[in-house]
Design a protein around this motif. Structure first.
Motif, PDB file in Angstrom:
ATOM      1  N   LYS A  37      22.478 -74.154  54.488  1.00 29.60           N
ATOM      2  CA  LYS A  37      23.355 -75.232  53.601  1.00 29.60           C
ATOM      3  C   LYS A  37      23.776 -74.669  52.158  1.00 29.60           C
ATOM      4  N   GLU A  38      23.243 -73.368  51.806  1.00 24.89           N
ATOM      5  CA  GLU A  38      23.329 -73.018  50.291  1.00 24.89           C
ATOM      6  C   GLU A  38      24.751 -72.242  50.181  1.00 24.89           C
ATOM      7  N   ARG A  39      25.188 -72.391  48.864  1.00 29.65           N
ATOM      8  CA  ARG A  39      26.185 -71.430  48.596  1.00 29.65           C
ATOM      9  C   ARG A  39      25.853 -69.941  47.863  1.00 29.65           C
ATOM     10  N   TYR A  40      26.907 -69.218  47.671  1.00 28.90           N
ATOM     11  CA  TYR A  40      26.528 -67.983  47.374  1.00 28.90           C
ATOM     12  C   TYR A  40      26.073 -68.190  45.755  1.00 28.90           C
ATOM     13  N   TYR A  41      26.471 -69.180  45.246  1.00 28.81           N
ATOM     14  CA  TYR A  41      25.821 -69.469  43.694  1.00 28.81           C
ATOM     15  C   TYR A  41      25.578 -70.783  43.643  1.00 28.81           C
ATOM     16  N   SER A  42      24.258 -71.027  43.515  1.00 26.19           N
ATOM     17  CA  SER A  42      23.682 -72.487  43.691  1.00 26.19           C
ATOM     18  C   SER A  42      22.961 -72.830  42.454  1.00 26.19           C
ATOM     19  N   LEU A  43      23.336 -74.029  41.857  1.00 24.97           N
ATOM     20  CA  LEU A  43      23.127 -74.659  40.569  1.00 24.97           C
ATOM     21  C   LEU A  43      21.719 -75.049  40.647  1.00 24.97           C
ATOM     22  N   ARG A  44      20.826 -74.910  39.619  1.00 27.07           N
ATOM     23  CA  ARG A  44      19.532 -75.601  39.453  1.00 27.07           C
ATOM     24  C   ARG A  44      19.469 -76.059  38.158  1.00 27.07           C
ATOM     25  N   ASP A  45      19.025 -77.330  38.014  1.00 27.75           N
ATOM     26  CA  ASP A  45      18.866 -77.609  36.446  1.00 27.75           C
ATOM     27  C   ASP A  45      17.350 -77.123  35.696  1.00 27.75           C
ATOM     28  N   LYS A  46      16.818 -77.589  34.811  1.00 31.96           N
ATOM     29  CA  LYS A  46      15.839 -77.114  33.933  1.00 31.96           C
ATOM     30  C   LYS A  46      14.364 -77.272  34.979  1.00 31.96           C
ATOM     31  N   GLU A  47      14.555 -78.537  35.589  1.00 30.07           N
ATOM     32  CA  GLU A  47      13.400 -78.758  36.432  1.00 30.07           C
ATOM     33  C   GLU A  47      13.483 -77.975  37.776  1.00 30.07           C
ATOM     34  N   PHE A  48      14.696 -77.067  38.033  1.00 32.27           N
ATOM     35  CA  PHE A  48      14.669 -76.390  39.347  1.00 32.27           C
ATOM     36  C   PHE A  48      15.072 -77.158  40.418  1.00 32.27           C
ATOM     37  N   ARG A  49      15.656 -78.380  40.011  1.00 35.44           N
ATOM     38  CA  ARG A  49      16.235 -79.327  41.063  1.00 35.44           C
ATOM     39  C   ARG A  49      17.348 -78.961  41.705  1.00 35.44           C
ATOM     40  N   TRP A  50      17.493 -78.903  42.994  1.00 34.60           N
ATOM     41  CA  TRP A  50      18.696 -78.402  43.769  1.00 34.60           C
ATOM     42  C   TRP A  50      19.334 -79.934  44.009  1.00 34.60           C
ATOM     43  N   ASP A  51      20.492 -80.180  43.747  1.00 36.96           N
ATOM     44  CA  ASP A  51      21.113 -81.186  43.945  1.00 36.96           C
ATOM     45  C   ASP A  51      21.996 -81.338  45.153  1.00 36.96           C
TER      46      ASP A  51
END
Lengths: 407, 262
Positions: B134-148
């Protein structure tokens, strides 16, 4: 092995994920372990075996019976490899649908034959987006034919109704094929089903196989090398991807946009870590250029002096809008993020009917013909000529708001 | 198992690795000394002629296999890698979710805060696990490393499309398109050095390598790269069968990833 990339399209709940799961199982692409896992999940949820759970992996997707985000599955049919991209059918998830579909060259549109389902607005929107993305091979799987008593008339009606829309948005109807299927029962997936005795065509996998064989017109064409930036290699190398044509050692090249008359000799070409004499379409290269300019090179396009692309500040484009537009607009093109000073709407298209209408604003989930004024020149080609240089992403207040193709 | 065209895979991975370095500058890669992240480093050596231009991070809980530590030292020296070892404290009662989740992630968070990396190269592949697919090539993570994961940014034509906040970072996945067998075909063609644990010893080998607490070997006679390639073309089990952290309960991988696990 060259892999054919197929995107699923269609309205929510018409059976896209079930179809991919079912095709993967029936072509032997899934291990027994993974099938057992999907069986276990189905029975834990108190449901019949759901092939869609092969790809729908999030708890929320399985429990909520809907695909949230795009994913992919592989299968092999008659020694040819296919990658199937699943996309969500829900309206609010259309950005995820575009994210998935943007990688494909064949589309598999799923339309439910169930009485209360049939051709829905999203069926047509997805087709419109496929048309914009330049996907010209489309297979229409008329699904759940078992839930309509394998009715020939229903199949034909869907075919006729959709053909009108297909023509209106500029597709060649002759390039479409329709197959009646049951994703769940497996009718007409890998073998002809007796229950649809009236259907004389091939099973779905064979139709997809045939389409993939009709040659991918691969352009040789003029050299277009998109510059990503620079990397170190005993000095400064210009890194990028060859989008079309061939770059040759010893040749003289120009950069667009760039100073008039500045040409650079290609001293060395590194491809896959080796020095080569030339590199063609698709290669990721690093070039040693004699007298390469300092400063930011990202977003420029390297070409031969005699045949450079245009560099424009104004782009005329067809834009599919996914969100309300407002405030600051930006355009993502050639690896750059460029400020769009104005966007003039020249006409609107209702993507559920394919018909033009007139409005001064761009409506979400519909398309507009527009003229965009950028604050810097960018190298472009028409989308029809070279996709990679003729497409862009539109942002409104830094948020994804649509895609455009240059006319 | 589908075998992709290795050249096409390589061109795209090189492109993505260069994008990560050129666009985000201060980046690092995670290196577990496994087959995937070692292949990624082999690709990075092709993308960057002067050598891998970013640090490689080993999150070390102290319970990796001795062969893995030796392989790390040998290859880091041979390839001139800028190795960062981020130690995470392991307690004897820890395993699975608590170990991979809390433990490894905490060590990485600390390091990210210190060094301020804007992107982390992670060598996951779609065919490893449904959640990774389900991942993308570029996957955003916030400060807490959360994957939305329910609201991922759009990604078109291999380009990253959304804006990075001050405390966000990106996970970059250059091997997302590769299948397990592609990795082995690439290792064969490019003679990429490999951890010896992947090859059969007394009838057993590791197909997927983690630390000593959570990884079990499988019965196999594959003593060479060719042997592994042959074995994979007929297998009926999943690559991560021997990784107990995935198996504790359904959706453990989803929970781990949402919390920032690799």
């Amino acid at each position: 092995m060259k892999v054919q990339v197929v995107t699923l399209l269609g309205h929510k709940d018409h059976g896209k994920s079930t179809l991919i799961g079912s095709m993967m199982i029936r072509t032997g692409a899934v291990t027994k372990e993974r099938i057992r896992e999907a069986q276990k999940i189905s029975s834990n949820l108190g449901r019949q075996f759901e092939p869609g759970y092969i790809l729908d992996s999030f708890a929320e997707e399985r429990e909520g019976e809907m695909t949230i985000d795009t994913t992919r599955g592989n299968l092999v049919w008659k020694r040819k490899a296919f990658e199937l991209i699943d996309v969500p059918g829900h309206e609010e998830l259309i950005k995820n649908m575009i994210s998935g579909a943007s990688y494909a060259n064949i589309a598999l549109l799923v339309v439910s034959a169930k009485e209360e389902e049939g051709i829905e607005p999203m069926t047509k929107r997805h087709l419109f987006i496929a048309r914009m993305l330049g996907i010209d091979k489309v297979v229409v799987a008329v699904n759940k034919i078992d839930l309509n008593g394998y009715d020939k008339a229903r199949f034909n009606n869907i075919k006729i109704e959709l053909s009108t829309f297909i023509k209106r948005i500029g597709f060649d109807v002759g390039s479409f094929e329709f197959v009646p299927i049951s994703a769940y029962n497996g009718d007409n997936l890998t073998a002809r089903s007796k229950k649809t005795w009236w259907y004389t065509g091939s099973p779905l996998m064979d139709v997809i196989y045939r389409m993939s064989r009709e040659g991918d017109a691969r352009r040789g064409g003029a050299l277009r090398l998109m510059v990503q930036g620079t990397v170190d290699g005993k000095g400064r190398l210009v890194a990028g991807r060859v989008l079309s044509g061939t770059v040759r050692r010893g040749s003289s090249v120009v950069m667009v946009p760039g100073g008039k008359g500045s040409a650079y000799r290609v001293r060395e070409i590194l491809s896959n870590g080796r020095a080569v004499a030339s590199a063609g379409t698709g290669a990721s290269v690093a070039l040693r250029l004699a007298g390469a300019p300092n400063g930011e090179l990202r977003g420029r396009v390297i070409s031969e002096a005699k045949n450079p692309p245009k560099a424009e500040r104004r782009i005329r484009a067809l834009v599919f809008v996914t969100d309300k537009l407002g405030g600051r607009l930006n355009v993502g093109i050639n690896g750059l993020n460029v400020r769009c000073k104005s966007m003039k709407i020249l006409g609107n298209i209702d993507t559920t009917t394919g018909k033009a209408y007139s409005s001064r604003k761009a409506d979400a989930l519909n398309a507009v013909e527009a003229s965009l004024q950028l604050d810097q020149r960018v190298a472009i080609e028409s989308y029809a000529r070279l996709k990679e240089m003729g497409r862009f992403v539109l942002y409104s207040q830094d948020k994804f708001a649509g895609i455009g193709i240059v006319e | 198992m589908i075998e992709h065209d290795l050249k096409a895979l390589e061109e795209k991975s090189v492109y993505i690795l260069r994008e990560a370095k050129i666009k985000f500058g201060n980046i690092a890669a995670l290196w577990s000394m496994g087959k995937d992240s070692t292949t990624m480093l082999a690709l990075a050596r092709k993308a960057f002629p002067d050598g891998v231009p970013f640090p490689v991070i080993h999150i070390d809980n102290g319970i990796d296999f001795p062969e893995t530590y030796k392989f790390r030292e040998d290859l880091a020296r041979k390839w001139g890698l800028d190795l960062i070892v981020a130690r995470s404290a392991i307690k004897p009662e820890m395993s699975g979710f608590s170990c991979c989740g809390a433990n490894k992630t905490v060590a990485l968070k600390r390091l990210m805060k210190e060094r301020g990396f804007k992107a982390l190269i992670v060598s996951i592949r779609r065919d490893e696990h449904g959640i990774r697919a389900k991942e993308r090539y570029y996957s955003l993570r916030d400060k807490e490393f959360r994957w939305d994961y329910k609201n991922q940014p759009a990604e078109l034509w291999n380009d990253y499309t959304s804006k990075l906040g001050a405390t966000d970072h990106l996970r970059v996945h250059p091997l997302l398109d590769w299948n397990e067998i592609d990795i082995w075909n690439y290792i064969k063609r490019n003679k990429v050095p490999m951890n010896p644990l992947y090859f059969s010893h007394n009838g057993w080998r590791y197909r997927s390598l983690g630390c000593t607490h959570c990884t079990v070997p499988l019965k196999s006679g594959a003593r060479s790269v060719d042997g592994i390639i042959r074995e994979l073309s007929t297998t009926e089990t999943e690559e991560r069968s021997g990784r107990s952290q995935d198996k504790e309960k359904e959706y453990v991988m989803q929970k781990l990833r949402a919390l920032g696990y690799m």
